[in-house]
Design a protein around this motif. Structure first.
Motif: not given
Length: 401
Positions: A152-169
């Protein structure tokens, strides 16, 4: 009956309009002679190359050329086979040894292109019920590798640490996860906040890939990439790279310390089912990689030249992709595609080659992309900026020296 090319019609119309405008075709320029890492001949005129990704200028290094000639004479022009069949020569093993030494890692695996390295790794590292989490601006080879696999592929906003963390959680804690980052993003030359992103990924229990294609050679004390400069070498599971940038030839690789890494040689289809690189290519690559280990003066000059050119173009009134020089890529924004093509043509007339980025590669904006080389002198940089200003004035941009 439907024509299978109909889906490309909007792009065909766009391209035909460009070709019918009387401007040069920016996507089919023929270089008749390459004189050095920074000079070529086009239509009988010498031009300055400012769009080749030849960051460290290794393509004409005499030791690299000598190694390629020797391998060509001793091992022939090609292997005619896959790495898992007859396609592993002494030179392929030597090239992987050079990579292990360069990156101070236990394992290295050489592919026939950098594109195939990403294609291979992304397609097998995560499967059904597992996740690949990637930056929205990831390279096409990363996306294509993901499409080949079953994760499954999950994208996060470019260079956004907070969006990466949100999607991983949001992902199941017990599921396997692979976070894919790039040290330098090639469209505008910006770098990833790797220190923060790696910390977030590790906290979520994810494995981490960093693509250092555009950073190898001049980021970090040893030129290993942004992950070295960020101090996260011990936390990154895989580094992907290419020989077609700083190394100065063609090919790709993955390096890692993972103890089970070598199983990838049997399960990665772009490695198993592709003919291996010619002996001359891996000989050139191994020699170049070993020389890059001590290329401190080249790294320092490339940084100085990149910062100078970025500052001078901004000072002249050009709108750039980053507020300051983050890498050797300098992206110059254009108001529309017609102006972009006109500016590209004007630069060729001025004797400067840059990349006009195809519109499908940068949805929403138009770019002329420059990439500097360690062989560009200070005088070259001043001349490039002066020619940019003249070209900009010729097409009506509000720029001045």
């Amino acid at each position: 009956m439907a024509d299978l090319f109909d889906k490309f019609q909007p792009l065909i119309d766009q391209y035909e309009a460009l070709r019918g405008s009387g401007l040069r075709d920016p996507f089919h320029l023929q270089m008749d002679e390459i004189k050095s890492p920074t000079r070529a001949v086009v239509n009988g005129r010498e031009i300055i190359l400012v769009g080749t990704y030849n960051y460290m200028g290794m393509t004409f290094d005499p030791d690299v050329i000598a190694a390629g000639k020797k391998a060509l004479e001793e091992f022939g022009s090609g292997t005619t086979g896959s790495r898992v069949l007859n396609g592993t020569y002494q030179g392929h093993a030597e090239c992987e040894a050079a990579l292990r030494e360069f990156y101070a890692m236990d394992h290295a695996m050489v592919f026939s292109t950098g594109y195939q390295a990403n294609l291979g790794l992304m397609s097998v590292m995560a499967g059904r019920g597992e996740y690949i989490v990637l930056d929205a601006d990831s390279h096409a080879s990363i996306y294509d590798g993901c499409a080949m696999g079953n994760a499954d592929i999950v994208r996060f906003r470019h260079n956004s640490v907070s969006d990466l963390e949100k999607r991983l959680n949001r992902l199941p804690a017990e599921a396997g996860k692979l976070v894919v980052l790039e040290g330098v993003y090639s469209m505008v030359g910006d770098i990833a906040p790797l220190k923060e992103m790696v910390a977030v990924a590790k906290a979520a229990g994810a494995m981490i890939v960093v693509d250092e294609a555009h950073a190898m050679g001049f980021f970090g004390e040893n030129g290993r990439g942004v992950f070295e400069a960020a101090g996260v070498e011990d936390d990154v599971d895989f580094v992907v790279g290419t020989f077609s940038k700083s190394v100065g030839t063609v090919g790709g690789f993955v390096v890692s310390n993972h103890p089970k890494f070598d199983i990838l040689r049997l399960v990665t289809r772009p490695y198993v089912y592709t003919a291996s690189l010619p002996p001359a290519v891996v000989a050139c690559a191994a020699t170049s990689i070993r020389k890059l280990m001590s290329a401190h003066h080249k790294r320092a000059h490339l940084w100085q030249a990149s910062r100078k050119m970025h500052a001078d173009l901004r000072g002249a009134g050009f709108e750039l992709g980053t507020a300051e020089a983050e890498s050797a890529i300098i992206a110059v924004k254009m108001p529309d595609q017609q102006t972009s093509a006109a500016m590209w043509t004007a630069l060729i007339e001025e004797g400067v080659y840059v990349n006009m980025v195809p519109p499908q590669a940068t949805p929403g904006f138009n770019l002329l992309r420059c990439s500097l080389c360690a062989e560009h002198s200070n005088e070259d940089v001043a001349e490039i900026v002066a020619r940019f200003v003249r070209a900009g004035q010729a097409v009506g941009l509000p720029v001045s020296a």
